[in-house]
Design an enzyme around this catalytic site. Structure first.
Site, short mmCIF file in Angstrom:
data_model
loop_
_atom_site.label_atom_id
_atom_site.label_comp_id
_atom_site.label_asym_id
_atom_site.label_seq_id
_atom_site.Cartn_x
_atom_site.Cartn_y
_atom_site.Cartn_z
N GLU A 281 0.83 -1.21 0.00
CA GLU A 281 0.00 0.00 0.00
C GLU A 281 0.87 1.26 0.00
O GLU A 281 0.52 2.25 -0.65
CB GLU A 281 -0.92 -0.01 1.23
CG GLU A 281 -2.10 0.93 1.09
CD GLU A 281 -3.28 0.55 1.99
OE1 GLU A 281 -3.41 -0.65 2.33
OE2 GLU A 281 -4.05 1.44 2.34
N GLU A 284 1.94 1.76 -3.39
CA GLU A 284 0.80 2.20 -4.20
C GLU A 284 0.55 3.69 -3.99
O GLU A 284 0.29 4.43 -4.95
CB GLU A 284 -0.44 1.39 -3.78
CG GLU A 284 -1.66 1.62 -4.67
CD GLU A 284 -2.91 0.95 -4.12
OE1 GLU A 284 -2.84 0.35 -3.01
OE2 GLU A 284 -3.96 1.01 -4.77
N CYS A 301 -8.30 -2.18 4.28
CA CYS A 301 -8.18 -3.41 5.07
C CYS A 301 -9.41 -3.69 5.92
O CYS A 301 -9.55 -4.76 6.50
CB CYS A 301 -6.94 -3.37 5.94
SG CYS A 301 -6.74 -1.82 6.79
N SER A 321 -7.56 1.87 -1.94
CA SER A 321 -6.36 1.12 -2.28
C SER A 321 -6.82 -0.22 -2.86
O SER A 321 -7.84 -0.75 -2.44
CB SER A 321 -5.52 0.90 -1.03
OG SER A 321 -4.67 -0.23 -1.19
N LYS A 360 -15.45 -9.68 8.58
CA LYS A 360 -14.41 -10.53 7.97
C LYS A 360 -15.00 -11.85 7.45
O LYS A 360 -14.46 -12.46 6.54
CB LYS A 360 -13.30 -10.83 8.98
CG LYS A 360 -12.37 -9.66 9.28
CD LYS A 360 -11.37 -9.42 8.18
CE LYS A 360 -10.50 -8.19 8.45
NZ LYS A 360 -9.79 -7.75 7.25
N GLU A 363 -16.13 -10.98 4.12
CA GLU A 363 -14.97 -10.74 3.26
C GLU A 363 -14.37 -12.06 2.78
O GLU A 363 -14.05 -12.22 1.61
CB GLU A 363 -13.90 -9.95 4.04
CG GLU A 363 -12.68 -9.59 3.21
CD GLU A 363 -11.61 -8.88 4.04
OE1 GLU A 363 -11.22 -9.40 5.10
OE2 GLU A 363 -11.16 -7.81 3.60
N GLU A 368 -14.15 -13.32 -5.27
CA GLU A 368 -12.85 -12.94 -5.81
C GLU A 368 -11.69 -13.26 -4.85
O GLU A 368 -10.52 -13.10 -5.19
CB GLU A 368 -12.82 -11.45 -6.19
CG GLU A 368 -13.01 -10.48 -5.04
CD GLU A 368 -14.47 -10.11 -4.78
OE1 GLU A 368 -15.37 -10.90 -5.18
OE2 GLU A 368 -14.71 -9.05 -4.17
N CYS A 506 -10.14 -1.84 15.07
CA CYS A 506 -10.45 -3.26 15.24
C CYS A 506 -10.60 -3.67 16.70
O CYS A 506 -11.33 -4.61 17.01
CB CYS A 506 -9.38 -4.12 14.58
SG CYS A 506 -9.11 -3.67 12.87
#
Lengths: 577, 153, 418
Positions: A281, A284, A301, A321, A360, A363, A368, A506
């Site tokens: 990142e 990036e 994230c 990102s 999560k 996710e 994908e 988190c």
């Protein structure tokens, strides 16, 4: 100088500062008035009326959660009239409740059960009136059971006022009320981000995380499977609470031992791929800044944030990102790099991930996020609560466990990775790396204090190669919304933004231990910074194992293989177009 | 009245949500709002769809469920009750062939209970859409129903 | 002549669509008088009058006015509660239909005294005629400069907006009403804070009933002391009564406080029709006590009504003859509240369901002694712990009949075994 107020509670002289509620005043004098809908940090709804008390001279009863003490007040907290009122209301709730406790995930952890116990309820004078409604099992993260709902309003409060998403509202009125997503629909990604804050505050079993512990027990005893586990940064300062310890107790070594006891073949640290995320990142970001790419760039994230952006702000998806989260980067590496290195058939690798997070679970199941639909990179996500449950099921004597290190090849991590679990942590970790790469000199201080703490939106300015670059950190979706609106209106002054959907980041995740308050969040937060400060390595780019990973396998940041395994695309959900 | 013209009548401020919804539904033949209409209304008033749904489901005169062309709302409270509102209800049930909460198969009439209409000095009373009928007798009721049936045809 | 027509003096004597009629019969004179003097004088007169709210709660109006006047806020609201959803009540409908400007004048005077900046009238949507008449009256008041900017050429701006309900009795409760004006569901708020500090849109707000506002011009006109001479010590002035049920002359009657209920029923109401006997009377509405014949000598007075553990001063009198079965009546009342409950607080939301079930057992003659104990206990708990007036007052009819018609309950028990 705060004025003090003198009153009597149960004939005891009480002196407390003005603007104290009767509930808090009683607490200060060692009386815990029973409550149910009350939750510290949330708005006072005064719905359940359980905390009612008698005030001499006042007709009827008054709720102690919402009544401020007055000079000379005489309060009685446990007269027969008051006790009967509390019992009656509790019986009324139980008569309209699926009280099959032993078949409920909240058994022994349920506030309604505790209340009935404290009040000494041994019979229900009222007829059962529950009209059974369908259970909502239509998403990978949360299970909704309206038959257990006691309409306390906490979930609505947290979703509307703290997260600003407002998925849940009461439909209908009177006894026909059902707390529901719009149109009486199921809870799906049409509206919900699965942040799980609702499940965190629900007093009963009306909304809970989808329990996947059974699948994990099964696979742990499947000789065909190579079962490995990754542990999120936040877990090491949170898991102790599930096992009787104080919030913020650092339990890193013990939790590795515990997971080994459960039967995981390897116990890995998600911090490793957090370091990796910073490298990808960070590069990036530098690329976008130097080649006129889309700015501001926003971290990716946090799956609750991703869901929110896809559903409510699809127009800003280009700003995200393209990096996967550390959880998903880990899964991808586990089934490629690790599989190859250890010569294991990736089809037999089963990756479990321990997260403080309910989103999560969603996710991990994104199509994908895997080489094929049947081989997702992360097979099961367990929340802090679920792994706590497994450890209790196994009867692990947690406190007595020895300290064990995480397994290689993903064991070496940095302090930058550890602070991923706090709001501002990803930003700070990224700045430590980006600063040193761009300015080609080490930072004087690694601590970016301006991005730490519980303020909703924090800002900082960083000198990158002579240019002053503004960055921001937001936590809770209500603040994420403000950031998103700015970007949508082309008014964002920032180059880089960190967004965490849960309060405090988190460590305040929807999968954390019940009873999370602003105090416990602060304690967990502080401990993560303690972990960071004590680590020998504190900058992601100095992690030798990360460098080795690039040298041996990935090539270089943003290169072809890195891109294939560690980056992803987002999908605008276009709800109503 | 289109959704757009109704919406233009009210300032785009959330405070007008309840009134705008009622106004709109009153003008619609089926006296209800659909999901896609709720989406548009939510957008106009800058509130969430959750909010609009909770409002629609809360108020008695708002509905997501389609109703008949003529909604008959009969008072079942004490002042009307002791003034023979049951005979009015029975007349309606018999002539329409439906019970409260139901709609006639031809979609013409929906029968509902409502709270006191404040016409107790001329009890018993009922409303049909936005007209109030008082001093009712079974004969008057039959005549009123015929009027509505004629109007429709 | 037991009637005393002060508030209702213009009823059926003027054209409600004509502001000229209103002015010709002394209308807006009190406003001129009020604005010619100090604001503090208005507050003082209302205080001297000892006017109590006419919507049912009977709260001293001067206290609310002074609390609002004291608030140093740039925006303050005056709200008229014209929701009148309580079964058996229609006196506000009468005031709106027959003397609309009296309400406006009362609101404007109150706004002037308290420096309020905007007014709202919240009318239940079922009241088509009052809505039409009030809308017309507001327009006329604006045209004649009683509303708008620089009223009476003084630096006082005030306008009134009419807002409608959408079918919810609970929106007659003051906080639920504010929520409804704000475009939300009608669910009450946690109190304190009270409306005079945090009200509509979070601003200081005074909410009064229609009849309460109609009394303001009267008080300014005759003076607070004179007004206080009418009625009784605890309840000054007159009360508009809604008389309905099994009575010959149903309608709205205005009496000074202190008149016995029996007198109203017999002399104004013309007694019970069809030669039936009067069995019981419900006072105030579905939320009020049901009393037997032998208590009808009781005078109409707030403090006397208070003895029934509830606030039922809205002045409705529902007469029931000997054909009425107590439990049918109680069941209708409870069903009404069950349907109208907003659902926010547990005792009301869950309690009504259980009250209904218990009452059905009495209706069906299948009740047990335990049911008798349960219904009494539940009624009291709901009365004492509900969050708002709906849940607090809905059990009143049960509590009162347990007191005055207990034998009827016993008669309905399936057996006397526990």
């Amino acid at each position: 100088m705060k004025m003090m107020v003198n009153l009597k509670i149960n004939n005891i002289d009480v002196t407390v500062p003005e603007n104290t509620t009767i509930l808090d005043a009683a607490k200060a004098y060692n009386i815990s008035i029973p409550t149910l809908c009350y939750y510290p940090d949330l708005r006072i709804n005064s719905d359940c009326r359980i905390c009612s008390v008698e005030i001499v001279g006042k007709k009827g009863l008054s709720t102690s959660c919402s009544t401020i003490v007055q000079e000379g007040m005489q309060v009685k907290t446990h007269t027969p009239r008051v006790i009967n009122a509390r019992k009656t209301i509790t019986e009324l709730l139980l008569a309209n409740h699926d009280a099959d406790c032993t078949a409920c995930a909240k058994n022994m952890n349920c506030e309604l059960q505790k209340l009935a116990n404290v009040l000494g309820i041994d019979e229900n004078r009222f007829e059962r009136v529950l009209e059974v409604r369908p259970i909502d099992d239509h998403n990978p993260s949360l299970l909704r059971n309206p038959n257990r709902c006691i309409k306390c309003g906490r979930c609505i409060d947290v979703c509307r006022n703290i997260q600003g998403v407002n998925v849940l509202e009461p439909l209908n009125r009177g006894h026909e009320i059902i707390i529901s997503p719009p149109f009486g629909k199921y809870l799906t990604d049409e509206f919900c981000t699965f942040c799980g804050q609702c499940s965190s505050v629900c007093p009963v079993g009306a909304i809970i995380e989808k329990d996947e512990t059974a699948a994990v027990w099964n696979v742990l005893h499947d000789p065909q499977k190579h079962v490995i586990v990754q542990v999120a940064p936040a877990i090491r300062v949170s898991l102790g609470e599930e096992l009787g310890q104080k919030a913020g107790t650092i339990v890193t070594g013990k939790l590795v031992s515990a997971l080994k006891l459960l039967g995981f073949t390897k116990v890995f640290d998600t911090d490793f791929t957090a370091d990796l995320t910073i490298i990808e990142e960070g590069n990036e970001l530098i690329k976008r800044i130097t080649t006129g790419g889309v700015l501001p760039m926003i971290t990716s994230c946090c799956p609750g944030w991703i869901n929110f952006a896809e559903t409510y702000y699809p127009e800003i998806l280009d700003h995200l990102s393209s990096c996967k989260s550390p959880q998903q980067m880990f899964g991808a590496l586990a089934k490629t790099y690790y599989a190859q290195k250890e010569n294991i058939d990736p089809a037999t690798i089963f990756v479990v991930s321990i997260m403080p997070c309910t989103a999560k679970k969603y996710e991990a199941k994104r199509p994908e996020m895997g080489s094929t639909e049947n081989n997702l990179d992360v097979d099961v996500v367990l929340t802090t609560r679920e792994i706590g449950k497994m450890l209790r099921q196994m009867g692990v004597e947690f406190e007595n466990l020895p300290e064990t290190e995480f397994d290689e090849p993903f064991g070496k991590t940095t302090g930058a990775a550890a602070i991923f679990g706090t709001t501002g942590g990803v930003m700070e970790a990224a700045l430590r790396t980006v600063y040193e790469i761009v300015n080609k000199k080490p930072l004087e201080s690694l601590d970016f204090m301006e991005v730490r703490g519980m303020e909703g939106i924090k800002e900082a300015s960083v000198n990158l190669g002579g240019k002053i670059v503004k960055v921001a950190v937001a936590h809770t979706l209500a603040n994420a919304k403000k950031i998103a609106e700015q970007i949508k209106n082309n008014e964002s002054p920032y180059a880089f933004i960190e967004v965490m959907c849960c309060p405090g980041g988190c460590i305040g995740g929807g999968g954390q231990s019940y009873g999370t308050t602003s105090k416990t969040r602060k304690d967990r937060l502080a401990s993560l910074y303690t972990v960071d400060a004590a680590m020998p390595l504190r900058k992601s780019h100095e992690n030798p194992d990360i460098n080795k990973l690039y040298a041996d396998f990935l090539g270089s940041p943003l290169a072809k293989l890195s891109h294939e395994l560690l980056h992803t695309k987002y999908k605008a959900k276009h709800r109503h177009q | 009245m289109t959704l757009e013209s109704m919406i233009q009548k009210y300032p785009a401020s959330p405070e007008y949500l309840v009134e705008a919804l009622r106004d709109y539904q009153m003008a619609k033949n089926d006296h209800s709002v659909t999901e896609s209409e709720i989406v548009k209304i939510a957008k106009y008033f800058n509130v969430t769809e959750s909010k609009v749904c909770s409002v629609v489901s809360f108020y008695s005169f708002l509905s997501e469920k389609p109703k008949g062309r003529y909604v008959i709302r009969i008072c079942r409270d004490v002042p009307c009750f002791v003034n023979k509102s049951e005979s009015i209800l029975k007349t309606l049930e018999t002539r329409l062939g439906i019970k409260p909460g139901e709609t006639t198969p031809d979609g013409l009439f929906t029968l509902e209970y409502t709270g006191c209409l404040g016409q107790c000095d001329h009890a018993p009373a009922f409303r049909i859409n936005d007209m109030t009928y008082v001093d009712l007798t079974p004969d008057k009721v039959k005549a009123i129903l015929s009027e509505y049936r004629e109007e429709k045809s | 002549m037991i009637e005393k027509k002060i508030i209702s003096k213009r009823f059926d004597k003027i054209d409600p669509y004509s502001i000229a009629d209103y002015i010709a019969t002394g209308g807006y004179k009190s406003l001129a008088k009020a604005m010619a003097g100090q604001r503090i004088n208005i507050l003082s007169e209302v205080e001297k009058s000892r006017l109590r709210g006419r919507g049912g709660a009977g709260f001293p109006v001067a206290i609310k006015m002074m609390a609002l006047a004291k608030e140093a806020a740039l925006v303050k609201y005056i709200v008229c509660n014209a929701d009148e959803g309580e079964p058996g009540n229609f006196k506000d409908r009468a005031i709106m239909e027959k003397d609309p400007h009296s309400i406006l004048e009362g609101m404007i005077i109150t706004a002037y005294a308290t420096r309020a900046t905007k007014g709202y009238i919240y009318i239940r949507c079922e009241y088509d005629k009052p809505i039409e008449i009030m809308r017309h009256a507001v327009e006329e008041a604006r045209k004649n400069h009683f509303l708008g900017q620089k009223i009476d050429k003084i630096d006082f701006d005030f306008d009134i907006e009419i807002r409608l309900g959408a079918g919810s009795y609970v929106c007659g409760e003051e906080f639920a009403l504010l929520e409804s004006i704000e475009g939300k569901t009608g669910r009450t708020r946690v109190k304190p804070p009270f409306p005079t500090s945090v009200g509509l849109f979070g601003k200081p707000t005074e909410i009064n009933n229609v009849e309460t506002f109609a009394n303001i011009p009267v008080i300014i006109g005759m003076g607070g002391d004179e007004f206080a001479k009418i009625g009784t010590k605890s309840s000054t002035g007159t009360k508009l009564l809604s008389l309905s049920g099994n009575v010959n002359n149903k309608g709205v009657y205005e009496i000074p406080f202190g008149v016995p209920i029996k007198t109203v029923i017999d002399e104004l109401g013309g007694g019970v029709p069809d030669s039936r006997a009067l069995k019981m009377v419900q006072l105030g509405g579905a939320c009020g006590p049901i009393i037997p014949r032998y208590l009808l000598d009781m005078i109409i007075d707030f403090d006397r009504f208070d003895e029934f553990e509830s606030k039922t001063g809205s002045g409705a009198i529902i007469v029931m003859d000997d054909r009425c079965d107590i439990f049918d009546i109680l069941l209708r009342n409870v069903t009404f509240f069950k349907h109208e409950s907003c659902g926010k607080c547990a005792p009301c939301r869950e309690g009504h369901n259980q009250l209904e079930r218990l009452l059905r057992k009495f209706v069906d003659r299948k009740a047990t002694i335990t049911d008798l104990i349960s219904i009494e206990s539940l009624a009291r708990v709901m009365h004492q712990t509900s969050l708002c007036g709906l849940g607090q007052t809905s059990p009143t009819s049960i509590i009162s009949t347990l007191r005055y018609f207990r034998d009827d309950y016993i008669d309905r028990l399936e057996s006397l075994e526990v």
